[in-house]
Design an enzyme around this catalytic site. Sequence first.
Site, PDB file in Angstrom:
ATOM      1  N   HIS A  16      -5.231   2.344 -10.398  1.00 53.12           N
ATOM      2  CA  HIS A  16      -5.561   3.568 -10.557  1.00 53.12           C
ATOM      3  C   HIS A  16      -4.222   4.067 -11.308  1.00 53.12           C
ATOM      4  O   HIS A  16      -4.360   5.205 -11.974  1.00 53.12           O
ATOM      5  CB  HIS A  16      -6.163   4.438  -9.740  1.00 53.12           C
ATOM      6  CG  HIS A  16      -7.039   5.417  -9.783  1.00 53.12           C
ATOM      7  ND1 HIS A  16      -8.087   5.410 -10.694  1.00 53.12           N
ATOM      8  CD2 HIS A  16      -7.589   6.199  -8.953  1.00 53.12           C
ATOM      9  CE1 HIS A  16      -9.066   6.200 -10.851  1.00 53.12           C
ATOM     10  NE2 HIS A  16      -8.812   6.936  -9.824  1.00 53.12           N
ATOM     11  N   PHE A  39      -2.614  14.966  -8.075  1.00 51.99           N
ATOM     12  CA  PHE A  39      -3.758  13.771  -7.590  1.00 51.99           C
ATOM     13  C   PHE A  39      -4.770  13.643  -8.635  1.00 51.99           C
ATOM     14  O   PHE A  39      -4.823  14.599  -9.447  1.00 51.99           O
ATOM     15  CB  PHE A  39      -4.140  13.921  -6.071  1.00 51.99           C
ATOM     16  CG  PHE A  39      -3.067  13.598  -4.934  1.00 51.99           C
ATOM     17  CD1 PHE A  39      -2.910  12.322  -4.668  1.00 51.99           C
ATOM     18  CD2 PHE A  39      -2.234  14.595  -4.410  1.00 51.99           C
ATOM     19  CE1 PHE A  39      -2.134  11.988  -3.523  1.00 51.99           C
ATOM     20  CE2 PHE A  39      -1.549  14.277  -3.452  1.00 51.99           C
ATOM     21  CZ  PHE A  39      -1.259  12.975  -2.974  1.00 51.99           C
ATOM     22  N   TYR A  44       0.902   4.583  -3.510  1.00 50.46           N
ATOM     23  CA  TYR A  44       0.105   4.372  -4.595  1.00 50.46           C
ATOM     24  C   TYR A  44       0.692   3.612  -5.977  1.00 50.46           C
ATOM     25  O   TYR A  44      -0.035   3.382  -6.918  1.00 50.46           O
ATOM     26  CB  TYR A  44      -0.468   5.983  -5.182  1.00 50.46           C
ATOM     27  CG  TYR A  44      -1.168   6.723  -3.977  1.00 50.46           C
ATOM     28  CD1 TYR A  44      -2.511   6.405  -3.650  1.00 50.46           C
ATOM     29  CD2 TYR A  44      -0.682   7.717  -3.512  1.00 50.46           C
ATOM     30  CE1 TYR A  44      -3.143   6.965  -2.787  1.00 50.46           C
ATOM     31  CE2 TYR A  44      -1.055   8.609  -2.652  1.00 50.46           C
ATOM     32  CZ  TYR A  44      -2.419   8.104  -2.278  1.00 50.46           C
ATOM     33  OH  TYR A  44      -3.032   9.067  -1.159  1.00 50.46           O
ATOM     34  N   ASN A  57      -7.721  13.537  -8.931  1.00 50.93           N
ATOM     35  CA  ASN A  57      -8.984  14.649  -9.283  1.00 50.93           C
ATOM     36  C   ASN A  57      -8.670  15.988  -9.870  1.00 50.93           C
ATOM     37  O   ASN A  57      -9.524  16.423 -10.368  1.00 50.93           O
ATOM     38  CB  ASN A  57      -9.704  14.872  -7.766  1.00 50.93           C
ATOM     39  CG  ASN A  57     -10.187  13.462  -7.237  1.00 50.93           C
ATOM     40  OD1 ASN A  57     -10.069  12.253  -7.803  1.00 50.93           O
ATOM     41  ND2 ASN A  57     -10.760  13.379  -6.201  1.00 50.93           N
TER      42      ASN A  57
END
Length: 226
Positions: A19, A64, A14, A66
Amino acid sequence: MKLFVGLGNPGPKYAGHRHNVGYMAVDRIAADHDFGGWRSKFQGQICDGRMGSGKIMLLKPETFMNESGRAVGEAQRFHKLAPEDVVVFHDEIDLAPGKMRVKQGGGHAGHKGLRSIDAHVGNNYQRVRIGVGHPGRKDAVPFHVLKDFSKADQAWLEDLLAGISDGAPFLAADDIDKFRNAATRRMAGSAEKADAASQRPTPVAASPADGDDRSALQKLLDRFRR
């Protein structure tokens, strides 16, 4: 004490995603201002330093995106910080690439990391909104933010992160105007680069070259992919 939080997802796969620009921002601050090494705490990675007379803790939640609020809430409660002492750096699809805005409080606008933080610490924290652009269709947003910045983005992105780092001491001192001014000085030179990048959503692949011609930002990202 201030808590600077960079939002993103943990792990090498990632590291270069849009993001993860919040992670990139606090990594740049840590490197430029000689903060201590990163270590595990509060369900994330933290490092400490000083800006002026104040202590700053940097936090990259590893829950993460969320569930970012779990890590932020734990750090905030441990240090008995008010929501106003928390500054969150995050990607913003409603701003063009290379743009940055600072906002106190307000809604999460569908950003799942902010929604989680709202649930754990309330919404009166400060947000540094880092523009990554909108793909044009709502259903394309997840693919857009969960994709690496392109090579065409690198020049303006590096300027933007450098500007945020330049202004970080003013942000720590609650002088938002001076923070914006410091960031703008770096970002002004990259406005044309950002506009050009926003017109090229599918960059041409780079041709092979001898030697290492990576930018400083790309080298930093490549370290996390190893």
